[in-house]
Design a protein around this motif. Sequence first.
Motif, PDB file in Angstrom:
ATOM      1  N   CYS A 155      53.642  51.883  35.182  1.00 31.23           N
ATOM      2  CA  CYS A 155      52.187  51.685  35.142  1.00 31.23           C
ATOM      3  C   CYS A 155      51.674  51.148  36.477  1.00 31.23           C
ATOM      4  CB  CYS A 155      51.811  50.733  34.010  1.00 31.23           C
ATOM      5  SG  CYS A 155      51.989  51.445  32.362  1.00 31.23           S
ATOM      6  N   ALA A 159      49.186  53.096  39.165  1.00 31.22           N
ATOM      7  CA  ALA A 159      47.922  52.465  39.557  1.00 31.22           C
ATOM      8  C   ALA A 159      47.764  52.364  41.075  1.00 31.22           C
ATOM      9  CB  ALA A 159      47.826  51.070  38.930  1.00 31.22           C
ATOM     10  N   LEU A 162      44.303  53.150  42.565  1.00 33.39           N
ATOM     11  CA  LEU A 162      43.344  52.089  42.228  1.00 33.39           C
ATOM     12  C   LEU A 162      43.613  50.841  43.055  1.00 33.39           C
ATOM     13  CD1 LEU A 162      41.146  50.800  40.395  1.00 33.39           C
ATOM     14  CD2 LEU A 162      42.989  50.206  38.806  1.00 33.39           C
ATOM     15  N   LEU A 163      44.882  50.485  43.201  1.00 33.45           N
ATOM     16  CA  LEU A 163      45.242  49.279  43.949  1.00 33.45           C
ATOM     17  C   LEU A 163      44.852  49.404  45.423  1.00 33.45           C
ATOM     18  CD1 LEU A 163      48.773  48.649  42.363  1.00 33.45           C
ATOM     19  CD2 LEU A 163      46.646  47.414  41.873  1.00 33.45           C
ATOM     20  N   LYS A 166      41.044  49.005  45.599  1.00 31.94           N
ATOM     21  CA  LYS A 166      40.624  47.619  45.360  1.00 31.94           C
ATOM     22  C   LYS A 166      41.067  46.676  46.482  1.00 31.94           C
ATOM     23  CE  LYS A 166      38.803  47.958  41.125  1.00 31.94           C
ATOM     24  NZ  LYS A 166      37.458  47.464  40.748  1.00 31.94           N
ATOM     25  N   TYR A 168      44.211  45.766  47.238  1.00 30.36           N
ATOM     26  CA  TYR A 168      45.473  45.048  47.036  1.00 30.36           C
ATOM     27  C   TYR A 168      46.575  45.605  47.942  1.00 30.36           C
ATOM     28  CZ  TYR A 168      43.382  43.262  42.684  1.00 30.36           C
ATOM     29  OH  TYR A 168      42.576  42.659  41.749  1.00 30.36           O
ATOM     30  N   VAL A 180      46.607  40.097  40.136  1.00 28.96           N
ATOM     31  CA  VAL A 180      46.073  41.458  40.124  1.00 28.96           C
ATOM     32  C   VAL A 180      45.395  41.631  38.766  1.00 28.96           C
ATOM     33  CG1 VAL A 180      46.619  43.919  40.313  1.00 28.96           C
ATOM     34  CG2 VAL A 180      47.946  42.247  41.629  1.00 28.96           C
ATOM     35  N   THR A 181      44.100  41.442  38.732  1.00 31.97           N
ATOM     36  CA  THR A 181      43.384  41.382  37.447  1.00 31.97           C
ATOM     37  C   THR A 181      43.498  42.685  36.661  1.00 31.97           C
ATOM     38  OG1 THR A 181      41.339  41.999  38.593  1.00 31.97           O
ATOM     39  CG2 THR A 181      41.746  39.644  38.253  1.00 31.97           C
ATOM     40  N   GLU A 182      43.722  43.798  37.360  1.00 32.42           N
ATOM     41  CA  GLU A 182      43.849  45.093  36.684  1.00 32.42           C
ATOM     42  C   GLU A 182      45.235  45.304  36.074  1.00 32.42           C
ATOM     43  OE1 GLU A 182      40.700  45.248  39.759  1.00 32.42           O
ATOM     44  OE2 GLU A 182      42.794  44.577  39.736  1.00 32.42           O
ATOM     45  N   LEU A 183      46.206  44.472  36.466  1.00 39.48           N
ATOM     46  CA  LEU A 183      47.581  44.625  35.977  1.00 39.48           C
ATOM     47  C   LEU A 183      48.184  43.269  35.604  1.00 39.48           C
ATOM     48  CD1 LEU A 183      49.084  47.167  38.562  1.00 39.48           C
ATOM     49  CD2 LEU A 183      48.535  47.643  36.173  1.00 39.48           C
ATOM     50  N   ASP A 234      49.660  52.617  27.562  1.00 38.96           N
ATOM     51  CA  ASP A 234      48.977  52.799  28.849  1.00 38.96           C
ATOM     52  C   ASP A 234      49.501  54.050  29.557  1.00 38.96           C
ATOM     53  OD1 ASP A 234      47.384  52.346  31.038  1.00 38.96           O
ATOM     54  OD2 ASP A 234      48.640  50.789  31.901  1.00 38.96           O
TER      55      ASP A 234
END
Length: 472
Positions: A155, A159, A162-163, A166, A168, A180-183, A234
């Motif tokens: 996962c 991502a 996206l990372l 964002k 990261y 990492v608020t998304e993970l 997910d």
Amino acid sequence: MENPQTPIMEERKGRRIIMFPLPFPGHFNPMIELAGIFHHRGFSVTILHTSYNFPDPSRHSHFTFRNVPHNKEGEEDPLSQSETSGMDLIALIRQLKQSYAEPFRQSLAAEVRGGGDTVCCLVSDAIWGRNTAVVAEEIGVRRVVLRTGGAASFCAFAAFPLLRDKGYLPIQDSRLDEPVTELPPLKVKDLPIIETKEPGDLYRVVNDMVEGAKLSSGVIWNTFEDLERFHFMDCNSKLQVPFFPIGPFHKHRDDLPFNTKNMEDCKTTEWLNKKDPQSVVYASFGSLAAIEEKEFLEIAWGLRNSERPFLWIVRPGSVRGSEWLESLPCGFIENFGDKGKIVKWTNQLEVLAHPSVGAFWTHCGWNSTLESISEGVPMICTPCFSDQHVNARYIVDVWRVGLVLERSKMERKEIEKVIRSVMMENGDGMKERCLELKEKANVCLSEEGSSSKYLDKLVSHVLSFGSYAFAS
């Protein structure tokens, strides 16, 4: 008494699965374990393998091994040890994919069209990516991928776009401890990065792995549903292909773990047999990681000063600048006597199952993580790269069956402290949680367990493919 599986075995007689592992121990070994599971269910198995890290077929006589030639006859091997010794892991993976793309196509075509049993499908390592999907479609054989890591790390890899968006990635030192608020529960320092001279290649390898899984007819996982249920949901939403979490692979058959015992293994077992229950620290950092001499010495003194018996695996060449143990002070080994044992290799499955082992100091590769969970052994986590950081975060903060010891804190006093904490009698409930996870791993392999049911579904899935019958 008639074997209840006899009609099933007869149904599969003459059906073959072709497998294409990635030639690293952490990928090759679970593929071989999966091959054993298929073989036990009545399939014949052919292993296509590279000349790089050439396996020993004599250890697996019930499979057929076929070498995938790396190039034209007479040409120099581009993947010789001398050529690859200076490569980082991503550069090596890129070179493997380039060197074996066309030879793999030719080898698969020869296997499928050459005469013999009916081919049900190809099982390829997920990291081979989209090329194996394209080749399988061209030849007319269905393809299933094996993901040798956990669902949580996959996962995180999925991502990556996206990372990057964002901010990261690429990782900045000033943000290492940011969540990492998304993970959740990952922090920036936990993201599965591999150091490489060409960061763009890392993103291409990861994207190719994810896209290759999307193009497959299913994904096989060496994990189990109770351990990573949320992440399967997910992953399923991202990939939209059938999933088969049938792990732990090595626990499917009682005779798999200990079938390669040699003289050195016997000596190790004799040494373990003399130790008290749950008293030994087992330390092993995988097949790829290399450490500096300073780290090596701190580990040595930390193990010695912990005053716990220890079994330490030191691979030849794993300490930079040394062949093996030359860095140790004169008389060091003699000084700890029978309280410690250093060997080049051991049967890890047997060691972790031994009652004298009380903790596993590990790099947190997925195979080691799952093997330790399956035997109820608490972990000391020192991740080095890639998914090891993700696995360590879950071991410590989600499953709560280990403590972290970061490489940046690799000092003998810190090592002593962490070893003693993990080996404590109560361990803040850690040992109880370890035994609970061990029980869940056992239950999932029972007749009504999730992994057993998924294996039945996988077998039915493979048999449902429009098999490519060899020309007679």
